[in-house]
Design a protein around this motif. Structure first.
Motif, short mmCIF file in Angstrom:
data_model
loop_
_atom_site.label_atom_id
_atom_site.label_comp_id
_atom_site.label_asym_id
_atom_site.label_seq_id
_atom_site.Cartn_x
_atom_site.Cartn_y
_atom_site.Cartn_z
N LEU A 166 0.71 -1.24 -0.01
CA LEU A 166 -0.02 -0.14 -0.11
C LEU A 166 0.88 1.05 0.02
CD1 LEU A 166 -2.46 -1.05 2.85
CD2 LEU A 166 -2.86 -0.83 0.43
N ALA A 167 2.24 1.10 0.14
CA ALA A 167 3.11 2.26 0.26
C ALA A 167 2.90 3.49 -0.78
CB ALA A 167 4.60 1.84 0.30
N SER A 168 2.56 3.18 -1.90
CA SER A 168 2.32 4.03 -2.88
C SER A 168 1.23 5.25 -2.74
CB SER A 168 2.28 3.58 -4.47
OG SER A 168 0.98 2.60 -4.66
N ARG A 169 0.36 4.77 -2.09
CA ARG A 169 -0.78 5.49 -1.72
C ARG A 169 -1.00 5.85 -0.14
NH1 ARG A 169 -5.62 2.67 -0.39
NH2 ARG A 169 -5.53 0.25 -0.79
N MET A 170 -0.02 5.77 0.36
CA MET A 170 0.20 6.40 1.77
C MET A 170 0.95 7.22 1.99
SD MET A 170 -1.79 4.12 3.73
CE MET A 170 -2.84 3.61 2.22
N GLY A 171 0.92 7.99 3.13
CA GLY A 171 1.84 9.14 3.51
C GLY A 171 1.25 10.49 3.28
N SER A 172 1.95 11.30 4.13
CA SER A 172 1.32 12.80 3.94
C SER A 172 1.47 13.53 2.65
CB SER A 172 1.97 13.63 5.16
OG SER A 172 3.32 13.72 4.86
N VAL A 173 2.52 12.95 1.84
CA VAL A 173 2.71 13.65 0.37
C VAL A 173 1.75 13.25 -0.37
CG1 VAL A 173 4.28 13.70 -1.44
CG2 VAL A 173 5.16 13.94 0.91
N HIS A 174 1.36 12.14 -0.43
CA HIS A 174 0.15 11.38 -0.98
C HIS A 174 -1.13 12.03 -0.59
CE1 HIS A 174 -2.10 8.53 -3.46
NE2 HIS A 174 -2.98 8.52 -2.34
N LEU A 175 -1.37 12.04 0.56
CA LEU A 175 -2.46 12.72 0.80
C LEU A 175 -2.47 14.19 0.56
CD1 LEU A 175 -4.93 13.06 2.87
CD2 LEU A 175 -3.43 13.62 4.64
N GLY A 176 -1.58 14.90 0.51
CA GLY A 176 -1.79 16.24 -0.03
C GLY A 176 -2.28 16.21 -1.63
N LYS A 177 -1.71 15.40 -2.46
CA LYS A 177 -1.90 15.56 -3.71
C LYS A 177 -3.28 14.95 -4.04
CE LYS A 177 2.95 14.33 -5.07
NZ LYS A 177 3.91 13.40 -5.53
N VAL A 178 -3.64 13.85 -3.29
CA VAL A 178 -5.13 13.50 -3.38
C VAL A 178 -6.19 14.65 -3.41
CG1 VAL A 178 -6.75 11.87 -2.46
CG2 VAL A 178 -4.56 10.99 -3.02
N LEU A 179 -5.88 14.99 -1.87
CA LEU A 179 -6.75 16.00 -1.77
C LEU A 179 -6.69 17.42 -2.69
CD1 LEU A 179 -6.13 16.51 2.11
CD2 LEU A 179 -8.22 15.45 1.02
N SER A 180 -5.55 17.78 -3.22
CA SER A 180 -5.49 18.78 -4.10
C SER A 180 -6.31 18.54 -5.46
CB SER A 180 -3.96 19.06 -4.46
OG SER A 180 -3.72 20.31 -5.30
N LYS A 181 -6.05 17.36 -5.88
CA LYS A 181 -6.64 16.81 -7.09
C LYS A 181 -8.10 16.64 -7.00
CE LYS A 181 -6.56 13.01 -10.72
NZ LYS A 181 -5.83 11.76 -11.10
N HIS A 182 -8.67 16.23 -5.84
CA HIS A 182 -9.79 16.09 -5.53
C HIS A 182 -10.58 17.49 -5.27
CE1 HIS A 182 -13.65 14.15 -4.39
NE2 HIS A 182 -13.69 15.06 -3.31
N LEU A 183 -10.03 18.22 -4.73
CA LEU A 183 -10.52 19.72 -4.71
C LEU A 183 -10.58 20.43 -6.00
CD1 LEU A 183 -11.45 21.87 -2.68
CD2 LEU A 183 -9.14 22.52 -2.47
N GLU A 184 -9.61 20.17 -6.84
CA GLU A 184 -9.81 20.88 -8.16
C GLU A 184 -10.91 20.22 -9.01
OE1 GLU A 184 -5.97 19.88 -9.98
OE2 GLU A 184 -5.02 21.53 -8.87
N THR A 185 -11.09 18.97 -8.97
CA THR A 185 -12.19 18.21 -9.58
C THR A 185 -13.56 18.92 -8.96
OG1 THR A 185 -10.97 16.18 -9.71
CG2 THR A 185 -13.45 15.94 -10.06
N VAL A 186 -13.84 18.94 -7.60
CA VAL A 186 -14.97 19.53 -7.09
C VAL A 186 -15.07 20.77 -7.61
CG1 VAL A 186 -16.16 19.93 -4.90
CG2 VAL A 186 -14.82 17.74 -5.02
N ILE A 187 -14.28 21.78 -7.34
CA ILE A 187 -14.35 23.03 -7.87
C ILE A 187 -15.01 23.14 -9.41
CG2 ILE A 187 -13.15 25.28 -8.52
CD1 ILE A 187 -11.27 24.47 -5.78
N LYS A 188 -14.37 22.38 -10.17
CA LYS A 188 -14.79 22.24 -11.47
C LYS A 188 -16.08 21.98 -11.49
CE LYS A 188 -13.31 20.29 -16.10
NZ LYS A 188 -12.30 19.58 -16.69
N SER A 189 -16.45 20.94 -11.00
CA SER A 189 -17.87 20.44 -11.12
C SER A 189 -18.94 21.72 -10.79
CB SER A 189 -18.14 19.21 -10.44
OG SER A 189 -18.12 19.50 -9.02
N ARG A 190 -18.31 22.51 -9.61
CA ARG A 190 -19.28 23.53 -8.97
C ARG A 190 -19.32 24.80 -9.93
NH1 ARG A 190 -19.97 19.38 -6.53
NH2 ARG A 190 -20.33 19.08 -4.33
#
Length: 623
Positions: free
Chosen positions: A276-300
């Motif tokens: 699971l290492a590739s999707r663990m850690g604070s660096v991955h968390l930041g990237k996932v949140l950034s990408k998801h936030l961009e997607t949500v903003i675009k849809s809104r």
């Protein structure tokens, strides 16, 4: 796409500057833009590792630490990725100051919290805005909320536990809020405060990201694999595990970048989590949140554009209703007063002319009330046998009349006609009352305009002093007109008493049967039949006079009151207005402070929405 997060950051900062940070009902009927913006709220219990997760995402040690409730205000953390250069931070409340020492950032967060809440350890929903610029972050915005707690500490009110829960729920129950639920892995997830409150507002887990902290501190022989693989406590988005710095690392000021590397090494080298290492850690968390936030903003974006357009229209209508601010120069102030007065005068005339309702009540006075009052006079009671005999004999004096009792006739007619003064005066007063009511009505309808636009003001309520002065001036004019109308109207009645219509009497037959034969004896002249004929003649004459006054008195009233009110209601006020200096005009336009404050607030909000509209349209065209 990164422009989308920067756009939301900019709008959020502008909202907070206006005092709009998502508190319901603060702006009345005007919706808040903050609530419509997608955001990520960080939720967790005390000692869940929430602060460490945020510091790990940022790569800096910058949050206050200590026992009890440390985060007592929402912290809007806006991360801006820069290509190169030194890392620095900026607070919105200190716009010209750059912080390169993150220990000073920590201290400023504590100090700013105390400025709002005092040192009572209370909480406030007014956010602190912190922007961090660094090459080691992703473009992301997070709202750090106070940690959920079960017990109040010394110096805090007993309601603090519920207050914090209410504040967090108010943030995360909004459909545009993405929930980042922080839970420690070394505790049973069934008791996780973050998961519990998240499921209350997002039961299907559609907006919730789960983060497991303290994985490295789990009891020997246990692991979090089932949770991280989504087999237990399943959410729509995969759980992400992080390994924060230990308290010993914090005490030793271990570098955050080094801590990130050690975190990644932990997942890569621990057999249970290696896959699971590739999707663990604070660096991955930041990237996932950034990408998801961009997607949500675009849809809104379409919904945001629609909300902004509608709100701009609402704000413009409200500003038009309130009216423009007062001019600074004397000429501008005089113009404003004159325009309002002219508008009031025109509305008053419209009521009289039937364009607006109310003027018809004056006709009702002349057509119903005045004639009815004349009928109630009952002239026949004035002409009883005793009254006629008394007035006739008194008028004859020591020498009886020879042919006809002329003086008696005059006294009888005068005694009847003079009673018409009452209904005539009442008609004047009734019309005066109607005109006063129309002034009051017109004041509540007054709008001001100029040659280019028409702005509907909050009527004369916008200027209470002017309203009082204008109302007093209009009523004084009506009072003068009433006195003149009363004088002219009563004069009409007095004229009928002063000079009788001779032709009426010339047409009367003068034979013996009508009492005109002088050969009748004195006794016959005062007989009931004789007096009855006199009473009948007088009644006929008085009815003729009534019919005439019924037509002429309304003309007099209209001429002296209605016509004059239309022609010169505010003439005296305008004359006095021209003598006023700038200071006196300012006193007239002493606007209600609440209206001034409301206008300023609406104007600033309108500017925010217009800027947001332009920014969103620019980004929408670029994407």
């Amino acid at each position: 796409m990164e422009n989308l997060i920067q756009l939301v950051n900019k709008i959020q900062r502008a909202c907070t500057a206006l005092g709009d940070h998502g508190e319901d009902g603060k702006e009345g009927a005007v919706p808040t833009l903050w609530d419509a913006l997608p955001s990520i709220a960080v939720v967790g219990g005390q000692s869940s590792g929430k602060s460490s997760v945020l510091e790990s995402i940022v790569g800096k040690d910058f949050l206050p630490r200590g026992s009890g409730i440390v985060t007592r205000r929402p912290l809007v953390l806006q991360l801006h990725k820069i290509d190169e250069g030194r890392e620095y931070a900026e607070f919105m409340h200190l716009p010209r100051k750059k912080f390169t020492d993150f220990a000073a950032v920590r201290q400023e967060i504590s100090d700013e919290t105390d400025r709002e809440t005092g040192r009572t350890k209370g909480i406030s929903s007014v956010p602190i805005h912190l922007s961090i610029y660094s090459p080691h972050v992703v473009n992301l915005t997070l709202v750090d909320l106070p940690g959920l707690t079960k017990v109040a500490v010394d110096g805090q009110p007993d309601s603090i536990v519920q207050d914090i829960e209410n504040m967090i729920r108010a943030f995360i129950e909004k459909p545009n809020c993405i929930i980042l639920a922080i839970s420690p892995a070394n505790q049973d997830l069934a008791t996780s405060d973050a998961i519990k409150i998240s499921r209350e507002v997002d039961p299907k887990g559609e907006r919730t990201f789960g983060v497991l902290t303290k994985i490295d501190l789990m009891d020997k022989g246990t692991d979090a694999v089932d949770i991280l693989e989504g087999k237990a406590y399943k959410l729509n988005f995969p759980w992400i595990g992080v390994v924060n710095r230990s308290q010993a690392d914090i005490n030793k000021n271990v570098d955050m970048i080094a801590a990130r590397r050690r975190e990644q090494e932990y997942f890569e080298t621990t057999p249970e989590y290696r896959h699971l290492a590739s999707r663990m850690g604070s660096v991955h968390l930041g990237k996932v949140l950034s990408k998801h936030l961009e997607t949500v903003i675009k849809s809104r974006i379409p919904g945001l554009q629609s909300l902004i357009s509608k709100t701009i229209m609402d704000l413009e209508m409200e500003l038009n209703r309130i009216g423009k601010p007062i001019a600074a120069d004397t000429g501008g102030k005089l113009y404003t007063v004159m325009e309002i007065c002219r508008s009031f005068d025109q509305i008053f005339k419209d009521h009289l002319d039937g364009i607006r309702p109310g003027g018809d009540k004056i006709y009702q006075v002349f057509d119903n009330q005045f004639p009815a009052a004349l009928k109630r006079l009952h002239f026949d009671k004035h002409l009883s046998m005793d009254t006629v005999r008394k007035l006739i004999t008194e008028a004859d004096g020591y020498q009886p009349h020879l042919i006809a009792p002329e003086q008696g006739y005059r006294r009888l007619i005068e005694s009847c006609v003079v009673s018409i003064r009452g209904p005539a005066e009442a008609a004047v007063d009734m019309v005066h009352g109607i005109l006063k009511d129309l002034i009051k009505t017109s004041m509540s309808e007054t709008l001001a305009s100029n040659s280019l636009f028409i702005f509907i003001f909050r009527e004369l309520k916008q200027y209470p002093t002017l309203k009082v002065e204008l109302g007093a001036a209009a009523n004084e004019s009506l009072e003068r007109m009433r006195e003149e109308s009363k004088r002219a109207t009563l004069q009409l009645v007095d004229m009928e008493c002063a000079y009788l219509t001779i032709d009426f009497f010339r047409k009367l037959p003068q034979d013996a049967e009508k009492g005109g034969n002088p050969t009748h004896s004195l006794f016959d002249r005062y007989s009931d039949a004789y007096l009855r004929r006199i009473a009948t003649t007088v009644l006929s004459y008085v009815n003729m006079v009534c019919a005439s006054l019924r037509n002429t008195i309304p003309k007099s009233v209209v001429y002296c009151q209605v016509r004059e009110a239309k022609r010169s209601l505010l003439d005296h006020f305008f004359t006095e207005l021209g003598k006023k200096d700038g200071k006196q005009l300012s006193a007239l336009l002493n606007e209600d402070p609440a209206v001034m404050q409301r206008r300023t607030s609406l104007a600033r909000r309108l500017e925010l929405y217009r800027n947001a509209q332009a920014e969103i349209e620019a980004v929408a065209w670029d994407k």
